[in-house]
Design a protein around this motif. Sequence first.
Motif, PDB file in Angstrom:
ATOM      1  N   PRO A  75      37.578  40.464  37.903  1.00  0.00           N
ATOM      2  CA  PRO A  75      38.540  40.950  38.910  1.00  0.00           C
ATOM      3  C   PRO A  75      37.885  41.326  40.235  1.00  0.00           C
ATOM      4  O   PRO A  75      38.511  41.235  41.296  1.00  0.00           O
ATOM      5  CB  PRO A  75      39.178  42.164  38.237  1.00  0.00           C
ATOM      6  N   ARG A  78      37.715  38.128  42.099  1.00  0.00           N
ATOM      7  CA  ARG A  78      39.072  37.776  42.527  1.00  0.00           C
ATOM      8  C   ARG A  78      39.512  38.615  43.726  1.00  0.00           C
ATOM      9  O   ARG A  78      40.181  38.121  44.643  1.00  0.00           O
ATOM     10  CB  ARG A  78      40.043  37.953  41.363  1.00  0.00           C
ATOM     11  N   SER A  79      39.140  39.887  43.714  1.00  0.00           N
ATOM     12  CA  SER A  79      39.489  40.768  44.829  1.00  0.00           C
ATOM     13  C   SER A  79      38.801  40.319  46.117  1.00  0.00           C
ATOM     14  O   SER A  79      39.420  40.253  47.186  1.00  0.00           O
ATOM     15  CB  SER A  79      39.106  42.212  44.500  1.00  0.00           C
ATOM     16  N   ASP A  90      47.192  41.086  46.460  1.00  0.00           N
ATOM     17  CA  ASP A  90      46.441  40.521  45.339  1.00  0.00           C
ATOM     18  C   ASP A  90      45.040  41.124  45.273  1.00  0.00           C
ATOM     19  O   ASP A  90      44.518  41.399  44.183  1.00  0.00           O
ATOM     20  CB  ASP A  90      46.334  39.002  45.482  1.00  0.00           C
ATOM     21  N   SER A  94      43.601  43.193  41.947  1.00  0.00           N
ATOM     22  CA  SER A  94      42.366  42.789  41.259  1.00  0.00           C
ATOM     23  C   SER A  94      41.321  43.893  41.329  1.00  0.00           C
ATOM     24  O   SER A  94      40.623  44.167  40.344  1.00  0.00           O
ATOM     25  CB  SER A  94      41.811  41.505  41.887  1.00  0.00           C
ATOM     26  N   LYS A  97      41.838  46.640  38.801  1.00  0.00           N
ATOM     27  CA  LYS A  97      41.365  46.262  37.460  1.00  0.00           C
ATOM     28  C   LYS A  97      39.848  46.408  37.370  1.00  0.00           C
ATOM     29  O   LYS A  97      39.326  46.926  36.372  1.00  0.00           O
ATOM     30  CB  LYS A  97      41.774  44.824  37.145  1.00  0.00           C
TER      31      LYS A  97
END
Length: 409
Positions: A75, A78-79, A90, A94, A97
């Motif tokens: 995550p 992804r962030s 989004d 992420s 998490k």
Amino acid sequence: MAAYLSMGEAHRRIGDYLSRVVNAISSSDGAALASLISVSSAPGSTPLSDALAAFPDFPRLAGDRFPHLADLLIPLLRSIHSHSLQRFSDAYSSFEKAASAFLQEFRNWETPWAMEAMHTVALEIRLLAEKADRELATTGKNPDKLQAAGSFLMKVFGALAVKGPKRIGALYVTCQLFKIYFRLGTVNLCRSVIRSIETARNFDFEDFPVKDKVTYMYYTGRLEVFNENFLVADQKLTYALMHCNPQSESNLRRILKFLVPVKLSIGVLPKRTLLERYNLLEYADVVTSLKRGDLRLLRQALDRHEDQFLKSGVYLVLEKLELQVYQRLVKKIHIIQRQKEPAKAHQIKLDVVVKALKWLEIDMDVDEVECIMACLIYKNLIKGYFAHKSKVLVLSKQDPFPKLNGKPV
């Protein structure tokens, strides 16, 4: 536009970043880890973000190479990727998490070596939430990320508010919570955190870092302003001012923005040079009105800067200065009368006050002025009594205009 990046180079960059994160954790290098997990300040294009765009299968790479830290690393990547694409909602989701996984690891580490990284997590989740909420608001969606960030930071606070060396980081997280609550307008939620800091036996306030204590005193001082506890507000904001980095003029200005109206409410007038130095000239006419007893000038100043004062939350504080202005007006009348008729200097006809107000373009009748004078006597701003039938204010011959001496009206 980023230059073409081969899959092999992208793979290498992502692998190198993951290795640095894992090495920082294994070697207990909190400073290195903190810099690696900072997301919100990164520009749109970085070597890592370019690699993530060129290698969309990065989650599998992270999971295969470091499966024991996959809940943190996947995550986090992804962030970083979402933030580089300006998909802030989004990016926040992420990062939350990743932050939850980091918090779980942090709880298991016996020493506070990762405190700097924990503070970075606390800062990042607030900043990303602010960006996400702005994005959500512009698209007509419910901006709820900052509220979620507050809930997460309460978990972080709970992990730090324990006996042991980790408690030293609790005040920083508290200040991040304050910033969230003030932005959301839910300052009532500050109370439970304040109670934990100020009543828990496992906290010694003087042990916290100075910069965290300054921020804490600034926000709790503002809370006391809202609650009209001006003496306590004065103590807290003065502490913040005295311990603030003297080179940080922007922070000094933030503190003075609230300390000035608090000082005014307890009868302490700042010098114009201070207002000029810190660009606080919106208070200049307020101060002048108190010196002159000029009610018209005070009302004009409040009207001119109404939006600014309302936004700061000090409008009502300044509005209550009217009583001090009335006191000063009566005092000036008393001084003039003492020069003309020394024997009757302590007797002020209410008609004279009415005329003085009329000269200031403020229409009041004798009954209204009598009510104001009664209030001044009740508030101990004037010592004296009324000769009601003759409509005369009889002043005490000893100290008819008591000084506030640091006490609010």
